[in-house]
Write a protein that holds these residues in place. Structure first.
Motif: not given
Length: 143
Positions: A1-4, A27-35, A93-102, A106-110
């Motif tokens: 889980m490197k990207n959240i 716990a996973f040493k992840s990078k976090v993207w606040l969107l 919804i479209d933007m969250v899913l699109e940015e997740s792909k880009k 590995d995990l979306i938190i909402t």
């Protein structure tokens, strides 16, 4: 889980989302993207932009949302988490899913707030739609 990716709407509950994000990112040493997905420009959705004061108000709102987002990212950075804030415009919804792909998320938190029947009938639930449409794991935090 490197990207959240954490979807924020600035309707309270951000602290709870940040706490859960911090726990997982540590716990996973992840990078976090606040969107935060801001409302699209009026001309994007078929309305004329209107008088200058409407454009000025919209610009002020975007600056304020950007400052909030950067402040939250800084809170995580101060705790040793690699965090970035992203402010985009469009359909949530479209933007969250699109940015997740880009971003190879590995995990979306909402967050999720319970609303009455009329609200759900007319507005719907962003978290429910993300869960339905996402191809990646989604953590829904009750707010």
């Amino acid at each position: 889980m490197k990207n959240i990716l954490v979807a924020l709407d600035f309707d309270d509950g951000e602290q709870l989302l940040l706490d859960k994000t911090y726990e997982l990112a540590t716990a996973f040493k992840s990078k976090v993207w606040l969107l935060h997905v801001s409302a699209p420009e009026p001309d994007f959705i078929g309305y004329d932009v209107g008088p200058q004061y409407i454009r000025d108000t919209r610009a002020s709102d975007l600056r304020s949302e950007h400052k909030q987002l950067q402040a939250l990212a800084n809170v995580l950075k101060e705790k040793g988490i690699d965090a970035e804030g992203l402010l985009i415009q469009g359909a949530t919804i479209d933007m969250v899913l699109e940015e997740s792909k880009k971003l190879n998320i590995d995990l979306i938190i909402t967050g999720h707030q319970e609303h009455n029947f009329l609200y759900r009938a007319f507005v719907g639930s962003v978290s429910s739609e993300i869960v339905k449409k996402s191809k990646m794991p989604v953590l829904v935090v009750p707010l």
